[in-house]
Design an enzyme around this catalytic site. Structure first.
Site, PDB file in Angstrom:
ATOM      1  N   ASP A  45       0.833  -1.200   0.000  1.00 22.13           N
ATOM      2  CA  ASP A  45       0.000   0.000   0.000  1.00 22.13           C
ATOM      3  C   ASP A  45       0.872   1.255   0.000  1.00 22.13           C
ATOM      4  O   ASP A  45       0.372   2.379  -0.084  1.00 22.13           O
ATOM      5  CB  ASP A  45      -1.006   0.010   1.147  1.00 22.13           C
ATOM      6  CG  ASP A  45      -0.376  -0.074   2.523  1.00 22.13           C
ATOM      7  OD1 ASP A  45       0.853  -0.053   2.632  1.00 22.13           O
ATOM      8  OD2 ASP A  45      -1.147  -0.165   3.513  1.00 22.13           O
ATOM      9  N   SER A  46       2.190   1.055   0.034  1.00 24.34           N
ATOM     10  CA  SER A  46       3.141   2.134  -0.223  1.00 24.34           C
ATOM     11  C   SER A  46       2.881   2.799  -1.564  1.00 24.34           C
ATOM     12  O   SER A  46       3.347   3.923  -1.805  1.00 24.34           O
ATOM     13  CB  SER A  46       4.567   1.593  -0.188  1.00 24.34           C
ATOM     14  OG  SER A  46       4.684   0.429  -0.994  1.00 24.34           O
ATOM     15  N   ASP A  84      -0.664  -6.386   0.061  1.00 22.26           N
ATOM     16  CA  ASP A  84      -1.091  -5.693   1.269  1.00 22.26           C
ATOM     17  C   ASP A  84      -2.611  -5.612   1.362  1.00 22.26           C
ATOM     18  O   ASP A  84      -3.289  -5.362   0.352  1.00 22.26           O
ATOM     19  CB  ASP A  84      -0.542  -4.261   1.285  1.00 22.26           C
ATOM     20  CG  ASP A  84       0.711  -4.114   2.125  1.00 22.26           C
ATOM     21  OD1 ASP A  84       0.965  -4.975   2.984  1.00 22.26           O
ATOM     22  OD2 ASP A  84       1.436  -3.122   1.921  1.00 22.26           O
ATOM     23  N   LYS A 112      -0.907  -9.544   3.460  1.00 24.83           N
ATOM     24  CA  LYS A 112      -0.197  -8.989   4.605  1.00 24.83           C
ATOM     25  C   LYS A 112      -1.109  -8.037   5.375  1.00 24.83           C
ATOM     26  O   LYS A 112      -1.752  -7.174   4.782  1.00 24.83           O
ATOM     27  CB  LYS A 112       1.081  -8.261   4.173  1.00 24.83           C
ATOM     28  CG  LYS A 112       1.868  -7.672   5.342  1.00 24.83           C
ATOM     29  CD  LYS A 112       3.245  -7.207   4.927  1.00 24.83           C
ATOM     30  CE  LYS A 112       3.233  -5.920   4.147  1.00 24.83           C
ATOM     31  NZ  LYS A 112       2.695  -4.758   4.941  1.00 24.83           N
ATOM     32  N   GLU A 114      -1.339  -5.415   8.864  1.00 23.29           N
ATOM     33  CA  GLU A 114      -0.606  -4.651   9.875  1.00 23.29           C
ATOM     34  C   GLU A 114      -1.338  -4.731  11.205  1.00 23.29           C
ATOM     35  O   GLU A 114      -2.548  -4.470  11.272  1.00 23.29           O
ATOM     36  CB  GLU A 114      -0.487  -3.184   9.461  1.00 23.29           C
ATOM     37  CG  GLU A 114       0.341  -2.960   8.210  1.00 23.29           C
ATOM     38  CD  GLU A 114       0.484  -1.483   7.875  1.00 23.29           C
ATOM     39  OE1 GLU A 114       0.155  -0.640   8.741  1.00 23.29           O
ATOM     40  OE2 GLU A 114       0.921  -1.177   6.749  1.00 23.29           O
ATOM     41  N   GLU A 181       9.176  -3.700  10.955  1.00 26.43           N
ATOM     42  CA  GLU A 181       9.584  -2.408  10.403  1.00 26.43           C
ATOM     43  C   GLU A 181      10.015  -1.422  11.480  1.00 26.43           C
ATOM     44  O   GLU A 181       9.303  -1.215  12.467  1.00 26.43           O
ATOM     45  CB  GLU A 181       8.454  -1.802   9.563  1.00 26.43           C
ATOM     46  CG  GLU A 181       8.815  -0.463   8.948  1.00 26.43           C
ATOM     47  CD  GLU A 181       7.821   0.029   7.915  1.00 26.43           C
ATOM     48  OE1 GLU A 181       8.030   1.142   7.384  1.00 26.43           O
ATOM     49  OE2 GLU A 181       6.854  -0.688   7.624  1.00 26.43           O
TER      50      GLU A 181
END
Length: 264
Positions: A45-46, A84, A112, A114, A181
């Protein structure tokens, strides 16, 4: 070359062989990275920051990730493909199941998420429904407004213990990979040694099982800023393929990340 799988990534950890990973968002770069034998590609999602120009990742949608996942999958023969789950796309287990199905159908081999121990029920539900899961703890960019910015996490003992507890809880729930991270190197080393699954670091020092960078950071072309934990491999080599090759070589040898790319 054989396709990279969850099992082969686990074997790399067990053999103390470093795992190499980058983000990717289109078929052409995915093909370039795949040709150089990158182990894993993440449709991150960067993309909200490096492709869309936003200040954070919160505007990215499931449809955005699905679109780019389909493109990346078309460029890949060998690398393992992760996607993501965007902000609030897994706020409940039910929404996670629906949105993960879309990303798997688009070509991801794993999704993925978070977050820490609060995701245990969601992770178990996804795994029960045949969706492999990668966890992501430490600095979680979707929580940037909770953290008050993109800040290193785990620098005091209470924070560090919480991150360790989250890692253990997520592994018990069924994740098969973990992204760690922006945490101190010593904390990352402790978590990597504690878990039986591979731990992929970004700004987490040299002792994780592997490394991932945002491709735009690794090539020095990010629209907003260059993180301390990254390195401009294109400036060093002057050639895209040589840049990717050098990144892979330095991750495998342990030369990257160096002390200047890590946090204490």
């Amino acid at each position: 070359m054989k396709k990279v799988t969850v099992s082969s990534l686990l074997k790399k950890k067990q053999a103390a062989e470093k795992i190499t990973a980058l983000t990717a968002y289109d078929a052409s770069f995915a093909r370039l990275f795949d040709d150089e034998h990158i182990d894993a590609l993440l449709i991150g999602d960067s993309l909200g920051m490096v492709l869309q120009g936003d200040d954070d990742t919160l505007q990215v949608t499931v449809d955005d990730i699905a679109y780019h996942t389909r493109a990346v999958r078309r460029g890949v023969d060998r690398a393992f493909v992760l996607a993501d789950m965007p902000f609030m796309s897994y706020a409940t287990p039910e929404s996670a199941y629906t949105n993960a199905a879309k990303l798997m159908a688009a070509g991801a081999s794993m999704v993925k998420l978070e977050g820490g121990s609060w995701l245990q029920e969601t992770v178990r539900g996804l795994v029960d429904r045949s969706v492999p899961v990668c966890g992501h703890i430490g600095l979680t960019p979707q929580a940037v407004h909770v953290f008050g910015g993109f800040k290193v996490q785990g620098r005091n003992s209470e924070q560090a213990q919480k991150i360790i507890d989250d890692a253990v809880a997520l592994e018990k729930s069924g994740i098969q990979l973990l992204v760690l991270e922006c945490v101190p190197s010593a904390l990352a080393k402790a978590i990597t040694e504690k878990l039986s699954i591979p731990v992929i670091g970004i700004g987490a020092g040299k002792d994780t099982d592997g490394q991932i960078l945002v491709m735009h950071d690794m090539l020095g072309v990010s629209a907003n800023y260059m993180p301390k934990f990254s390195k401009n491999y294109l400036a060093e080599t002057g050639d895209l393929r040589k840049a990717v090759r050098l990144y892979i070589e330095q991750v495998k040898s342990g030369a990257f990340p160096a002390a200047e790319h890590s946090f204490e």
